[in-house]
Motif scaffolding. Structure first.
Motif, PDB file in Angstrom:
ATOM      1  N   ILE A 143       0.681   4.094  -2.815  1.00  0.00           N
ATOM      2  CA  ILE A 143       0.417   5.499  -2.483  1.00  0.00           C
ATOM      3  C   ILE A 143       1.508   6.389  -3.071  1.00  0.00           C
ATOM      4  O   ILE A 143       1.236   7.430  -3.687  1.00  0.00           O
ATOM      5  N   ASP A 185      -5.460  10.823 -13.288  1.00  0.00           N
ATOM      6  CA  ASP A 185      -6.532  10.426 -12.376  1.00  0.00           C
ATOM      7  C   ASP A 185      -6.235   9.029 -11.846  1.00  0.00           C
ATOM      8  O   ASP A 185      -5.345   8.360 -12.350  1.00  0.00           O
ATOM      9  N   VAL A 186      -7.034   8.597 -10.874  1.00  0.00           N
ATOM     10  CA  VAL A 186      -6.928   7.215 -10.412  1.00  0.00           C
ATOM     11  C   VAL A 186      -8.270   6.532 -10.650  1.00  0.00           C
ATOM     12  O   VAL A 186      -9.317   7.064 -10.297  1.00  0.00           O
ATOM     13  N   GLU A 187      -8.241   5.378 -11.288  1.00  0.00           N
ATOM     14  CA  GLU A 187      -9.459   4.619 -11.572  1.00  0.00           C
ATOM     15  C   GLU A 187      -9.301   3.226 -10.975  1.00  0.00           C
ATOM     16  O   GLU A 187      -8.190   2.738 -10.831  1.00  0.00           O
ATOM     17  N   THR A 208       0.829  -1.200   0.000  1.00  0.00           N
ATOM     18  CA  THR A 208       0.000   0.000   0.000  1.00  0.00           C
ATOM     19  C   THR A 208       0.868   1.257   0.000  1.00  0.00           C
ATOM     20  O   THR A 208       0.589   2.215  -0.718  1.00  0.00           O
ATOM     21  N   GLU A 268       1.062   6.479  -6.850  1.00  0.00           N
ATOM     22  CA  GLU A 268      -0.144   7.264  -7.166  1.00  0.00           C
ATOM     23  C   GLU A 268       0.145   8.755  -7.059  1.00  0.00           C
ATOM     24  O   GLU A 268      -0.225   9.536  -7.931  1.00  0.00           O
ATOM     25  N   ASP A 269       0.823   9.124  -5.987  1.00  0.00           N
ATOM     26  CA  ASP A 269       1.060  10.550  -5.752  1.00  0.00           C
ATOM     27  C   ASP A 269       1.968  11.151  -6.828  1.00  0.00           C
ATOM     28  O   ASP A 269       1.784  12.306  -7.220  1.00  0.00           O
ATOM     29  N   MET A 321       1.477  14.586 -11.899  1.00  0.00           N
ATOM     30  CA  MET A 321       1.618  14.814 -13.333  1.00  0.00           C
ATOM     31  C   MET A 321       0.257  15.008 -14.002  1.00  0.00           C
ATOM     32  O   MET A 321       0.182  15.181 -15.211  1.00  0.00           O
ATOM     33  N   LYS A 344      -0.301  11.452  -9.856  1.00  0.00           N
ATOM     34  CA  LYS A 344      -1.296  12.511  -9.629  1.00  0.00           C
ATOM     35  C   LYS A 344      -0.659  13.872  -9.854  1.00  0.00           C
ATOM     36  O   LYS A 344      -1.272  14.768 -10.423  1.00  0.00           O
TER      37      LYS A 344
END
Ligand SMILES: [Zn+2]
Lengths: 334, 788
Positions: free
Chosen positions: A111, A123-125, A107, A114-115, A120, A118
């Motif tokens: 994270i 989105d997150v799907e 995790t 993802e960050d 750049m 994000k």
């Protein structure tokens, strides 16, 4: 008089408590104190001398008074400090908080990744872990009886439903729902019928997709190189041709081995490079399958989260992630 | 696939080292796993001069050039004059095995003759590795050409069927080094008095599955292959058998064309390429019998199957030691047909591997010619006049047009036209410039992976080099979309629970159905895997609790004293033929909650677990109703269902004592297992990020304590609700509960009540009046008494 002053100065020097100071005060300024005694002698003197003598005594008196006051402050400070010192505790004893929890390294890695994306603008799907064969394979340009199916050993629920073998079905799901441009990543669990030191039947991937007008292979290089530098630090990055049915051209991305700094070691099989990502320009067939207009194109990529976590934290056995040994997990409370 | 550097050099001039070559082809898409120089362990050529049989051993005298050694061996096939690799006593071979002098009676063996396995060329050998008789005794093996070589292990992606041979790799090398391909000599002579058409005919019944079938016939002598063929097959990972089989395999490796030799005299009349009939059987070359069905293509004679087309030959029709005449097959089978058959029969061979991916249909005759050339040289072949080439159509190269601009735009490059055309020319695409922006390409029939402009772009990029493509950054005009609530909740919750002292766990989504049945009686909801990896992972979880309890057992077995885990993950419920996926939070607490120098040891209990659910309430601005749960897996008196908006959204509680055993956990009155699960989709639906703040009291508040005694069954939360319903009450805290009174049917509760008044400061009388009112309400509703 001069003698009295000297005597006083000698006496006060050694005083270190209130009691002694009180006595000293009485000794000099009390009813029968030395200075008081001096005042008594005033009446014995002539007028001229009286004036002079009186002035000197008063000076002496206020000198002693001030000195005692000052000493008093010193003693008070000292007493206070001493009583606080007596209250001192062992500051090395541990706190009352005894349960430190932790976020799982997978995790944590998701994270972090993802960050970066994000920041750049991605989105997150999220997708489904149980997928139709159609989404996991066919719409991604992997028809039945395609040799590429050998690349991924599949768990089946029934003839048409599988545990997704990669996060790529999310590409199709999102493109069917949204008009271009789209720009997202999608983390999640994936499943392959495979189990050894480096393979787990369940693991995590992060898919990425960017579709817009006029996207180039060079953009893919730019975005992924930047991402890898943000995640791993300043490492060499190289792109080499590879094959995925749903991208063309396709590439595999290697980073310079972070263990041996490219000199060659066991982890990188003495190549100096570590394979970390698969990517490519989205195959025209995939874009056609979701009815995207012809003037749109883009790139897709996929990475294995466990691989990133293993490299980042030096974890050498993939099983550690899923045993959930609290001694392992607690190491990630930072 | 393992590629011999030396063999490769016969097809194309290579003026760089094996390592440099490996790096070059890796960067062009043929990923090299390893490059290894062939190891010869300082062995030398030895010739057998004398053989003396002794029991199961053969005591030999071996000429190694400068001396004659006594060497014992167990290989029955040795003959005087045979040459083998020899390592003298004192030498070291594979896996650091040291060769020592050994005594057999008076015979002292002074060395060892080696097999191919002992040289590291294969995993196991049945006999010694016979060398060419022309090698001089005493020569170092490392000085013999075939041993002065590198093995390049290449991992091919499934699209590159064209590269699965020495020729195929050479074609890529050619484009990278800009050299020419050299084909091996393939001429042969025929005997005019025998004609193929007099001995055999071919009939294709299914041209879709077999678009082309070619056949030659020759009389042959079956014997051992020459040294270079045997050593090259070994280097390619293929075990030599006899010269006929070896030559078909040699051509397979060289050109990528699978071939098969039938013993002509064992065939009945003719060759028929047809689908099998259901239930038809064949004994294949691997010694196993396969049952065929009507979707499988076979090669048959007039009576029965003689080969599984493109997969494996039949044992009873293949070349044996007494074979005199062979029919040599080189065909093109449809990839999907071969793949279906191979997969159904679970039979994966070098031939099926290539046919599944695509073999050049225009290669059949060329491969046959090369094989015949070798057979003439190494099997004394007398080749019959004529050949059979059964096909319906010609195999033409696909052509299409490509735009220079599109290629550069897709790549983000500025490659010039000349450069592109040159690369494509070296790859045999015969590019023709049509106008300023367009050129045409003809796709070679061995390139099954090239269909469109994007494919050509990749060919250009991979040969010029991906490193020549710049790195740019796209500017995308996307609108920002709001974050999905469920994703926010998952991330916030992860952080909150970790801060609360729990560790996050991640478990497999497939679990043991027997354990799942303890927690879910509704088996209709289960999603079973059709092909689980192991028995205990046969069903998709409908609850996270099973996995967490397994983790608890695992940790207890590792002597953990305190386990506090949570997991946020999907659970799966059957929904017709598909599934419904829900996000859940699962928790397990067990063992020591705190054990330190401040407090005495305390174990996790229900109220620690309730802390988790209360934290969820606080974090997402919700209020759960707690109702006694009647879930069978929970302790009936120490568990609660959580209700939100009238819906059951989860539970908290102690694990039912009956279940401990099933998880190998010892039941201990003091140390209980606590489990919880909460539906996060429900949290997402009901939670709100918007909350209006409550005004602070204008005047100082007043604090009063109220201690009452009520019946044990009365719920503390109901009492609290009643107190809170008074306007003047600002806050209530239950600060004491005691139920070990003399009268065991009652309990005492103590509340600290904070009162406010926005109008004016309370007088003592007013306060007493309010407290009286509160108490009266409690007395009326709960039959409460003041604690005496
Ligand atoms: Zn390394």
């Amino acid at each position: 008089m001069h003698y009295i002053k000297k005597e006083f100065e000698e006496a006060i020097k050694n005083i270190d408590n209130n009691e002694a100071l009180k006595q000293l005060k009485a000794q000099f300024l009390g009813k029968k104190g030395r200075v008081t005694e001096l005042f008594k002698r005033i009446s014995d003197l002539g007028n001229e001398q009286k004036k002079e003598f009186g002035k000197n005594i008063n000076q002496l008196k206020s000198y002693i008074e001030n000195a005692i006051k000052e000493k008093q402050t010193q003693i008070n400070e000292f007493v206070k400090r001493k009583s606080l010192e007596e209250e001192s505790i062992d500051i090395t004893l541990p706190s009352r908080v005894s349960n430190f929890g932790a976020i799982h390294p997978i995790t944590k890695t998701i994270i972090e990744i993802e960050d970066i994306f994000k920041s750049m603008g991605f989105d997150v799907e999220t997708g489904y872990e149980i997928e139709y064969d159609k989404y996991n394979f066919e719409l991604l340009n992997i028809p039945k009886e395609h040799p590429a199916r050998d690349m991924q050993d599949t768990f089946y629920i029934n003839d048409n439903v599988v545990l997704r073998t990669h996060t790529s079905p999310t590409q199709v799901r999102v493109m069917q729902k949204k008009n271009p441009p789209v720009m997202f990543i999608s983390p999640g669990k994936v499943y392959r019928r495979d189990s050894d030191i480096t393979h787990s039947p369940m693991f995590h991937q992060i898919e990425g997709l960017l579709i817009d007008k006029d996207i180039h292979f060079s953009d893919l290089k730019g975005v992924l190189s930047e991402f890898l530098r943000m995640f791993f630090g300043d490492v060499p990055v190289r792109f080499r041709p590879s094959y995925f049915p749903f991208t063309e051209p396709s590439a595999e991305v290697d980073i310079g081995c972070i263990i041996c700094k490219g000199k060659g070691c066991r982890v990188c099989s003495h190549t100096g490079y570590l394979e970390v990502l698969g990517c490519g320009m989205v195959h025209p067939n995939v874009l056609r399958n979701v009815n995207y207009p012809k003037d749109y194109n883009g790139f897709a990529f996929g990475l294995g989260v466990e691989r990133f976590a293993m490299l980042k934290y030096g974890i050498d056995n993939i099983k550690l992630f899923f045993e959930n040994d609290v001694r392992f997990l607690k190491q990630f409370s930072f | 696939m393992r590629v011999s550097y030396r063999w490769l050099k016969e097809f194309v001039d290579i003026d760089i080292s094996a390592e440099e070559l490996a790096n070059k082809i890796t960067m062009a898409g043929l990923e090299v796993d390893s490059v290894d120089k062939i190891e010869t362990y300082k062995s030398i050529v030895g010739e057998i001069l004398e053989i003396q049989e002794k029991g199961s051993l053969y005591l030999t005298k071996v000429d190694v050039g400068d001396s004659v050694l006594n060497i014992a061996t167990a290989d029955k096939t040795i003959k005087i004059g045979d040459k083998f690799p020899v390592v003298k006593a004192g030498g070291v071979i594979k896996n650091d095995v040291k060769i020592e002098k050994r005594k057999f009676g008076d015979f002292v063996s002074e060395g060892m003759m080696l097999s191919a396995a002992e040289l590291g060329l294969e995993d196991s050998s049945s006999g010694l590795f016979r060398l060419d008789s022309s090698f001089k005794n005493g020569t170092n093996l490392s000085d013999i050409e075939e041993f002065d070589d590198y093995l390049i292990e290449i991992e091919f992606t499934p699209n590159r069927a064209d590269a699965l041979s020495i020729l195929g790799v050479a074609r890529d090398v050619r484009a990278l080094l800009k050299k020419d391909i050299k084909f091996p000599e393939d001429s042969f002579s025929v005997i005019s008095d025998k004609n193929i058409n007099n001995v055999i005919s071919v009939e294709i019944q299914n041209y879709d599955a077999c678009p082309r079938y070619t056949l030659f016939v020759a009389d042959v002598t079956v014997k051992e292959s020459p040294f270079f063929i045997r050593s090259r097959l070994l280097k390619s990972g293929i075990r030599p058998i006899n010269n006929i089989v070896d030559i078909t395999n040699y051509v397979l490796m060289a050109f990528g064309q699978p071939m098969h030799a039938f013993d002509l005299n064992r065939l009945n009349e003719k060759i028929v390429v047809r689908n099998a009939s259901k239930g038809e059987k064949i004994l294949a070359l691997d010694g196993r019998e396969y049952e065929l069905d009507e979707n499988m293509l076979i090669i048959a004679d007039s009576k029965e199957p003689i080969a599984i087309a493109g997969v494996m030959g039949g044992e009873n029709f293949s070349v044996m030691d007494d074979t005199k005449t062979i029919a040599l097959e080189s065909a093109f089978f449809d990839p999907v047909s071969v793949r279906l058959t191979a997969r159904k029969l679970k039979l994966h061979t070098d031939a099926s591997h290539r046919f599944e991916r695509g073999v050049d249909p225009n290669l059949c005759i060329k491969a046959n010619h090369y094989a015949l050339n070798l057979l003439e040289k190494y099997a004394d072949a007398k080749i019959y006049d004529g050949h059979i080439d059964a096909k319906k159509d010609e195999f033409k190269e696909k052509t299409f047009d490509v735009s220079f601009e599109n290629v550069n735009r897709l790549l983000g490059t500025n490659f010039d036209k000349k450069e592109m055309l040159e690369v494509l020319d070296y790859l045999n695409f015969k590019p023709k410039e049509l106008n300023d922006n367009t050129f045409s390409v003809s796709v070679p029939t061995y390139r099954f992976d090239i269909e469109m402009e994007a494919d050509i772009a990749e060919e250009v990029a991979r040969c010029i080099g991906y490193d020549k493509v710049p790195s740019t950054f796209p500017v995308v005009q996307t609108s920002f979309k709001p974050k999905k609530r469920i994703d926010e909740i998952k991330r916030q919750l992860t952080k909150t629970l970790a801060d609360y002292g729990l560790c996050e766990a991640v478990n497999y989504a497939f679990i043991d159905s027997n354990k799942l049945k303890l927690f879910n009686k509704n088996e209709n909801e289960f999603i079973y895997l059709k092909n689980p990896l192991i028995e205990g992972q046969d069903v998709m979880r409908t609850t996270l609790v099973c996995g967490l309890l397994d983790n608890l057992t695992f940790n207890i077995n590792k002597n953990a004293k305190s386990v506090a885990l949570f997991e946020i993950g999907r659970v799966f419920f059957k929904d017709n033929d598909y599934s419904k996926e829900l996000d859940k939070l699962g928790v397990v607490l067990w063992g020591v909650e705190s054990f330190n120098w401040h407090n005495k040891e305390r174990f996790y209990d229900f109220y620690d677990l309730k802390g988790v659910s209360e934290m969820v309430e606080k974090a997402f601005n919700l209020k759960f109703m707690y109702e006694r749960s009647n879930q069978a897996f929970l302790h009936p008196g120490r568990s609660a269902d959580l209700l939100l908006g009238g819906n059951n959204i989860g539970f908290i509680g102690e694990l039912h004592p009956d279940i401990y055993d099933l998880y190998d956990i010892k039941f201990d009155k003091k140390v209980r297992v606590l489990i919880a699960e909460i539906d996060l989709n429900a949290i997402a639906d009901y939670s709100s990020k918007i909350k209006m703040y409550e005004k602070l009291p204008k005047l100082p508040t007043v604090v009063r304590d109220l201690a009452i005694v009520v019946d044990k069954e009365v719920k503390a939360s109901n009492i609290q609700d009643v107190i809170e319903s008074f306007d003047s009450v600002y806050d209530v805290v239950l600060f004491d509960m005691y139920d070990k009174l003399e009268d065991s049917s009652i309990k005492s509760l103590a509340f600290r009540i904070v009162l406010k008044n926005d109008e004016k400061t309370f007088t003592d009388q007013e306060i007493d009046k309010i407290m009286d009112k509160i108490f009266s309400a409690l007395k009326e509703k709960f039959n409460a008494n003041l604690r005496g």
